[in-house]
Design a protein around this motif. Structure first.
Motif, PDB file in Angstrom:
ATOM      1  N   MET A   1       0.839  -1.199   0.000  1.00 29.81           N
ATOM      2  CA  MET A   1       0.000   0.000   0.000  1.00 29.81           C
ATOM      3  C   MET A   1       0.879   1.257   0.000  1.00 29.81           C
ATOM      4  SD  MET A   1      -2.825  -1.180   2.821  1.00 29.81           S
ATOM      5  CE  MET A   1      -4.056   0.067   2.533  1.00 29.81           C
TER       6      MET A   1
ATOM      7  N   MET B   1       2.582   1.752  -3.456  1.00 29.51           N
ATOM      8  CA  MET B   1       1.725   2.251  -4.530  1.00 29.51           C
ATOM      9  C   MET B   1       1.252   3.682  -4.286  1.00 29.51           C
ATOM     10  SD  MET B   1       1.889  -0.236  -6.529  1.00 29.51           S
ATOM     11  CE  MET B   1       0.848   0.447  -7.804  1.00 29.51           C
ATOM     12  N   PHE B   2       1.323   4.114  -3.038  1.00 28.33           N
ATOM     13  CA  PHE B   2       0.757   5.413  -2.663  1.00 28.33           C
ATOM     14  C   PHE B   2       1.220   6.590  -3.528  1.00 28.33           C
ATOM     15  CE2 PHE B   2      -1.391   8.344   0.044  1.00 28.33           C
ATOM     16  CZ  PHE B   2      -0.566   9.450   0.174  1.00 28.33           C
TER      17      PHE B   2
ATOM     18  N   SER C   1      -0.626   6.974  -6.834  1.00 27.20           N
ATOM     19  CA  SER C   1      -2.079   7.122  -6.914  1.00 27.20           C
ATOM     20  C   SER C   1      -2.408   8.557  -7.323  1.00 27.20           C
ATOM     21  CB  SER C   1      -2.729   6.754  -5.575  1.00 27.20           C
ATOM     22  OG  SER C   1      -2.120   7.435  -4.501  1.00 27.20           O
ATOM     23  N   PRO C   2      -3.555   8.734  -8.021  1.00 24.80           N
ATOM     24  CA  PRO C   2      -3.922  10.088  -8.458  1.00 24.80           C
ATOM     25  C   PRO C   2      -4.192  10.991  -7.249  1.00 24.80           C
ATOM     26  CG  PRO C   2      -5.693   8.513  -8.901  1.00 24.80           C
ATOM     27  CD  PRO C   2      -4.525   7.712  -8.422  1.00 24.80           C
TER      28      PRO C   2
ATOM     29  N   ALA D   1      -7.183  10.575  -5.003  1.00 22.33           N
ATOM     30  CA  ALA D   1      -7.301   9.331  -4.228  1.00 22.33           C
ATOM     31  C   ALA D   1      -6.356   9.296  -3.035  1.00 22.33           C
ATOM     32  CB  ALA D   1      -7.029   8.138  -5.133  1.00 22.33           C
ATOM     33  N   LYS D   2      -5.433  10.260  -2.991  1.00 29.28           N
ATOM     34  CA  LYS D   2      -4.377  10.185  -1.987  1.00 29.28           C
ATOM     35  C   LYS D   2      -4.890  10.193  -0.545  1.00 29.28           C
ATOM     36  CE  LYS D   2       0.129  10.929  -3.838  1.00 29.28           C
ATOM     37  NZ  LYS D   2       0.055  10.797  -5.298  1.00 29.28           N
TER      38      LYS D   2
ATOM     39  N   LYS E   1      -7.776   9.248   0.662  1.00 32.16           N
ATOM     40  CA  LYS E   1      -8.440   7.979   0.955  1.00 32.16           C
ATOM     41  C   LYS E   1      -7.399   6.870   1.148  1.00 32.16           C
ATOM     42  CE  LYS E   1     -11.342   4.767  -1.602  1.00 32.16           C
ATOM     43  NZ  LYS E   1     -10.642   4.356  -2.786  1.00 32.16           N
ATOM     44  N   ASN E   2      -6.379   6.873   0.307  1.00 28.87           N
ATOM     45  CA  ASN E   2      -5.343   5.841   0.405  1.00 28.87           C
ATOM     46  C   ASN E   2      -4.546   5.956   1.694  1.00 28.87           C
ATOM     47  OD1 ASN E   2      -6.082   4.660  -1.982  1.00 28.87           O
ATOM     48  ND2 ASN E   2      -4.574   5.721  -3.218  1.00 28.87           N
TER      49      ASN E   2
ATOM     50  N   SER F   1      -6.572   4.494   4.359  1.00 23.66           N
ATOM     51  CA  SER F   1      -6.516   3.022   4.283  1.00 23.66           C
ATOM     52  C   SER F   1      -5.258   2.482   4.926  1.00 23.66           C
ATOM     53  CB  SER F   1      -6.549   2.544   2.835  1.00 23.66           C
ATOM     54  OG  SER F   1      -7.786   2.784   2.258  1.00 23.66           O
TER      55      SER F   1
END
Lengths: 221, 221
Positions: free
Chosen positions: B105, B108-109, B112-113, B116-117, B119-120, B123
């Motif tokens: 996770m 990939m962070f 990410s667009p 979405a950051k 929210k990611n 998570s």
């Protein structure tokens, strides 16, 4: 209590299928407990049976093992399907990890949203035929032995056969350019334990059909 | 030829960082080649050096190893960081795989667009504090030992300290509910090889920045 290994998962391939294959190839009988609903998953989580709240989970040798790779490595080592030394193990691991990458693509195909399915399929076929299959075709060509590593049956052979068959289910002529993979497929399919697993009535699971996808998604999401 | 392992990757953490950590923890010096251009990468592929056309690549003991997990397993096995028997190995594998899911996770962070950051990040925080850290807090509390498995320093300890520090970079107070992990972090950070790795000038890479992201995207297209 020795007992048979007990597998906890939904009644389908997913991430558990390589484990079913490996146990079967090793001639190990196992039991299965199928999750049908989210409540079944929640119950396992509440029981404290799932270390990271996820399946697959395999009860084996007094352990409640989770994490697919950990489970596969344990079974492979226990049943002497992991090479004879560190270097053979390294080769097996390299091959297996690549196959797991391809398995991820194959296994996730039924679960792709409709608008992504076609592209996913194309990517799957491209990776199989351009990235992965040529490597294993060459390995077999270079050493001309029956098995991928160390002239001895290993977990790498089991996983490769599983992958080849799954790829063919997606695209029946996918092995057209790979004669050695074709003969490998025939050869490994004839190993008694594997032959038995490939027969109807075994614990091998069929591909997940589109109509079953919503039910599976409901368990996990 | 120096005999030291040689790592080929981008000049940043990515999938190679756990390998750097493990070699460093084992006290093994290594060399690095950094991919800066697409041409370099294409040349590696053309030269047939990347078995599945991917990095990380680690040249070690006469092998050109690829696939991160295969590389890590080999290093752990070679330097006695993999437990003393099959069951300890199983435990180490389970822990490492779980931590690896969390690290994925974080990996990939940066890619990410922007929308979405947030929210990611939530998570990552949720998974760290509710799924992964509680497990290791409990393991350490239950056996009261210094190391996660078998009262001996292993790959699992290295992976956990790496993950703790990586998550803390994003969520500084993440260990606030985890006294055992706080003590573990201090203990591991003070081990001589790890202490050295944590000092400026070591091969440890900084968190990904814009330049790193650009380089990766440009090379991998």
């Amino acid at each position: 209590m020795a007992g048979k290994p007990k597998l906890h998962y939904f009644n389908g391939r997913g991430r558990m299928e390589p484990i079913r294959w490996l146990l079967a190839a090793a001639g190990v009988e196992f039991e299965e407990c199928f999750m049908e609903t989210k409540d079944d998953l929640i119950k396992l989580q509440k029981d404290g049976s799932l270390l990271f709240q996820q399946v697959p989970m395999v009860e084996i040798d007094g352990m409640k093992m989770v994490q697919t790779r950990a489970i596969l490595s344990y079974i492979a080592a226990k049943y002497n399907l992991y090479g004879k030394n560190l270097k053979e193990r390294a080769l097996i691991d390299m091959y297996v990890e690549a196959m797991m990458d391809l398995n991820e693509l194959l296994m996730s195909h039924p679960f792709q949203p409709a608008d992504k399915k076609e592209q996913h399929f194309a990517n799957m076929v491209d990776k199989a035929t351009n990235r992965y299959f040529p490597v294993f075709e060459k390995v077999l060509k270079d050493h001309r032995q029956d098995f991928l590593v160390g002239n001895q049956f290993s977990r790498a052979d089991v996983l490769l056969l599983e992958i080849l068959l799954m790829a063919e289910e997606c695209k029946p002529d996918i092995l057209a350019k790979f004669p050695l993979l074709q003969s490998f497929k025939a050869r490994i399919s004839n190993i008694p334990t594997i032959k038995k697993f490939l027969q109807p009535g075994s614990q091998r699971k069929p591909p997940t059909e589109e109509k079953d996808v919503p039910k599976v998604l409901k368990i996990f999401y | 030829m120096s005999g030291k392992p040689r790592l080929t990757y981008f000049n940043g953490r990515g999938r190679m960082e756990p390998v750097r950590w493990l070699l460093a923890a084992a006290g093994v010096e290594f060399e690095e080649i950094f991919l800066e251009t697409r041409e370099q990468y294409e040349k590696l592929i053309k030269d047939g050096v990347l078995m599945f056309q991917q990095v990380p690549l680690v040249e070690i003991d006469g092998m050109k190893m690829v696939q991160t997990r295969a590389i890590l397993s080999y290093i752990a096995g070679k330097y006695n960081l993999y437990g003393k028997d099959l069951k300890e190995r199983a435990l180490i594998d389970m822990y490492v795989e779980g931590i690896s899911d969390l690290m994925q996770m974080i990996l990939m962070f940066p890619f990410s667009p922007p929308e979405a950051k947030e929210k990611n990040l939530d998570s990552i925080k949720e998974r760290a504090t509710n799924r992964y850290f509680p497990v290791f807090e409990k393991v350490l509390k239950q056996h009261g030992q210094e190391f996660l498995v078998g009262n001996k320093f292993s790959w699992a300890d290295v992976q956990l300290i790496e993950a703790i520090l990586a998550v803390e970079e994003k969520i500084p107070a993440v260990l606030s509910g985890f006294p055992q992990l706080q003590a573990f972090k201090v203990r591991m950070s003070n081990m001589p090889t790890i202490k050295k790795f944590l000092q400026p000038g070591s091969p440890r890479k900084p968190p990904p920045d814009e330049r790193y992201i650009e380089t990766v995207l440009k090379i991998l297209k």
